[in-house]
Design a protein around this motif. Structure first.
Motif, short mmCIF file in Angstrom:
data_model
loop_
_atom_site.label_atom_id
_atom_site.label_comp_id
_atom_site.label_asym_id
_atom_site.label_seq_id
_atom_site.Cartn_x
_atom_site.Cartn_y
_atom_site.Cartn_z
N HIS A 193 -3.30 -1.67 16.89
CA HIS A 193 -2.13 -2.36 16.34
C HIS A 193 -2.53 -3.30 15.21
CE1 HIS A 193 1.86 -4.18 16.51
NE2 HIS A 193 1.25 -5.35 16.38
N CYS A 194 -1.86 -3.20 14.09
CA CYS A 194 -2.13 -4.11 12.98
C CYS A 194 -1.19 -5.32 13.11
CB CYS A 194 -1.88 -3.41 11.64
SG CYS A 194 -2.00 -4.55 10.25
N PRO A 195 -1.74 -6.51 13.35
CA PRO A 195 -0.87 -7.67 13.56
C PRO A 195 -0.17 -8.13 12.28
CG PRO A 195 -3.19 -8.34 13.63
CD PRO A 195 -3.17 -6.85 13.51
N MET A 196 -0.59 -7.60 11.12
CA MET A 196 0.04 -8.04 9.88
C MET A 196 1.26 -7.18 9.54
SD MET A 196 -2.04 -9.26 6.53
CE MET A 196 -3.53 -9.79 7.32
N CYS A 197 1.08 -5.84 9.56
CA CYS A 197 2.21 -4.99 9.18
C CYS A 197 2.91 -4.41 10.40
CB CYS A 197 1.74 -3.85 8.27
SG CYS A 197 0.74 -2.62 9.10
N GLY A 198 2.32 -4.58 11.58
CA GLY A 198 2.96 -4.07 12.78
C GLY A 198 2.69 -2.60 13.04
N VAL A 206 -10.04 -3.63 7.34
CA VAL A 206 -9.02 -3.19 6.41
C VAL A 206 -7.96 -2.40 7.19
CG1 VAL A 206 -10.24 -1.04 5.84
CG2 VAL A 206 -8.69 -2.06 4.16
N CYS A 207 -6.72 -2.47 6.71
CA CYS A 207 -5.66 -1.69 7.35
C CYS A 207 -5.20 -0.60 6.39
CB CYS A 207 -4.46 -2.59 7.69
SG CYS A 207 -3.04 -1.65 8.29
N PHE A 208 -5.16 0.62 6.87
CA PHE A 208 -4.78 1.75 6.03
C PHE A 208 -3.33 2.19 6.25
CE2 PHE A 208 -9.46 2.32 6.30
CZ PHE A 208 -9.74 2.24 4.95
N HIS A 209 -2.58 1.37 6.95
CA HIS A 209 -1.20 1.77 7.23
C HIS A 209 -0.37 1.76 5.94
CE1 HIS A 209 2.72 1.89 9.18
NE2 HIS A 209 2.07 2.38 10.22
N GLY A 210 0.45 2.78 5.76
CA GLY A 210 1.23 2.95 4.54
C GLY A 210 2.11 1.75 4.19
N SER A 211 2.70 1.15 5.19
CA SER A 211 3.65 0.07 4.90
C SER A 211 3.00 -1.31 4.94
CB SER A 211 4.81 0.13 5.89
OG SER A 211 4.31 0.01 7.20
N HIS A 212 1.66 -1.35 4.89
CA HIS A 212 0.98 -2.65 4.92
C HIS A 212 1.19 -3.35 3.57
CE1 HIS A 212 -2.05 -5.19 6.97
NE2 HIS A 212 -2.26 -5.63 5.74
N PRO A 213 1.49 -4.68 3.58
CA PRO A 213 1.67 -5.42 2.32
C PRO A 213 0.40 -5.41 1.46
CG PRO A 213 1.60 -6.91 4.20
CD PRO A 213 1.70 -5.54 4.76
ZN LIG Z 1 -1.42 -3.14 8.57
#
Ligand SMILES: [Zn+2]
Length: 364
Positions: free
Chosen positions: A33-38, A54-61
């Motif tokens: 779980h990414c606590p920044m982008c959810g 690093v977070c590779f989630h598409g909707s990460h800011p």
């Molecule tokens: Zn993220």
């Protein structure tokens, strides 16, 4: 205080879902779980040594970079004084201390009254490890710790009292594995074939006492609180390698080997045997025994019998199970550590479950 915080231990403390992987730059933590982008799809990668992720989630800011501070901030949703208090509190809980250095050295002074067949001391006298050991992921440090030798063409010479003549036993092309007693005195040895062509994978020297009377690596377990018990020497070495990646465990936990699953001894008081050695270790502080043996259906009765013997000696006994067809000699370190943590306390109920459900009683 953040420098002293063990990020991985913190993840465990907070029950964060993550798995350990090996990335380009070594150990990496893959967090669900990414606590920044959810984002909830295992897109966060964190390098615990560098303290960056690093977070590779598409909707990460925009800014996808994490460090430990940013991760804790996003996770707790705290700021300023409140966040500082939180960090102080968890650091205390985790035992604020610098990382234990992952260097191992045996403090036991080894004595060798009996002779090993002519062989090279792998860590001190060879430039590179024999390929067999490299393939098993061994390092010079591990070869030194276990005092491994390479016999190119060594022989064991002994006196055959029946035939009244001197005889020799060929130990060519074998890794020599010295077996010490608890005092660090060489008791016997094994030679592991590396060619795959020898009739016997393991060769034992004739006329020396049987290795089944000793605990392999027992001399390094003196004073330890917990032992993980494997069968053969390479199982023990595999577990030691896994423990090296766990700085929180390895000062307190030592792997030892029983050369099979049957524990010798318990009847004759004076005899040199494995139960006797376990009791000596107990007098030096050993409390917990985790059995990590082969998980075949047919081994269950033997495991139960040995566990009962050890309970009778006054130990806490847990049973660990790797996956089917896996043994500690070859399983990846992460799996060994996971199996260690998943081990179940042995009691009558677990014995019954083992009989009913087989090894899945431990795995699930
Ligand atoms: Zn993220």
């Amino acid at each position: 205080m953040l420098d002293g915080l063990d990020f991985e231990a913190w993840l465990d403390l907070e029950g964060v879902d993550y798995r350990v992987t090996t990335g380009k730059s070594g150990r990496e933590l893959n967090i669900r779980h990414c606590p920044m982008c959810g984002g909830d799809s295992w897109k966060v990668y964190f390098n615990p040594m560098r303290g960056q992720g690093v977070c590779f989630h598409g909707s990460h800011p925009q800014d996808k970079q994490y460090n430990v501070f940013r991760f804790l901030q996003a996770f707790t949703d705290k700021r300023g004084r409140e966040l500082a208090d939180y960090i102080e509190q968890v650091s205390l809980e985790l035992g604020y201390m610098p990382k234990v250095k992952t260097e191992i050295k045996s403090d036991v002074n080894l004595l060798q009254e009996i002779r090993l067949p002519a062989s090279l001391h792998i860590s001190r006298e060879m430039e590179t490890l024999p390929e067999y050991l490299l393939n098993r992921g061994l390092s010079k440090t591990l070869c030194e710790y276990f005092d491994l030798r390479w016999s190119e063409s060594g022989v064991h010479v002994f006196w055959d009292s029946e035939a009244q003549e001197g005889k020799t036993q060929d130990f060519s092309k074998r890794v020599m594995i010295p077996v010490y007693d608890l005092e660090g005195k060489l008791a016997t040895f094994q030679g592991r074939d590396v060619t795959g062509e020898a009739r016997r994978k393991y060769l034992f020297p004739q006329t020396l006492s049987a290795s089944g009377r000793y605990l392999y690596n027992g001399h390094n377990a003196v004073g330890k609180e917990t032992v993980i018990v494997g069968e053969g020497a390479f199982d023990v070495i595999g577990v030691k390698r896994a423990l090296l990646s766990e700085p929180t465990l390895f000062p307190f936990v030592e792997p030892i080997g029983t050369f099979g699953m049957h524990l010798s001894g318990g009847l004759e008081e004076s005899a040199q045997d494995q139960i006797g050695a376990f009791l000596k270790l107990k007098a030096k502080g050993l409390k917990n025994i985790v059995l990590m043996w082969d998980t075949e259906q047919k081994t269950i009765p033997v495991v139960i019998a040995s566990a009962k013997k050890l309970i009778g000696c006054g130990f806490n006994v847990r049973i660990a199970a790797l996956g089917e067809d896996e043994d500690p000699g070859e399983a990846p370190p992460e799996k060994i550590i996971a199996a260690y943590y998943r081990a179940k306390k042995f009691d009558n109920q677990l014995a019954m479950m083992l009989k009913l459900k087989g090894w899945s009683a431990i795995r699930n």
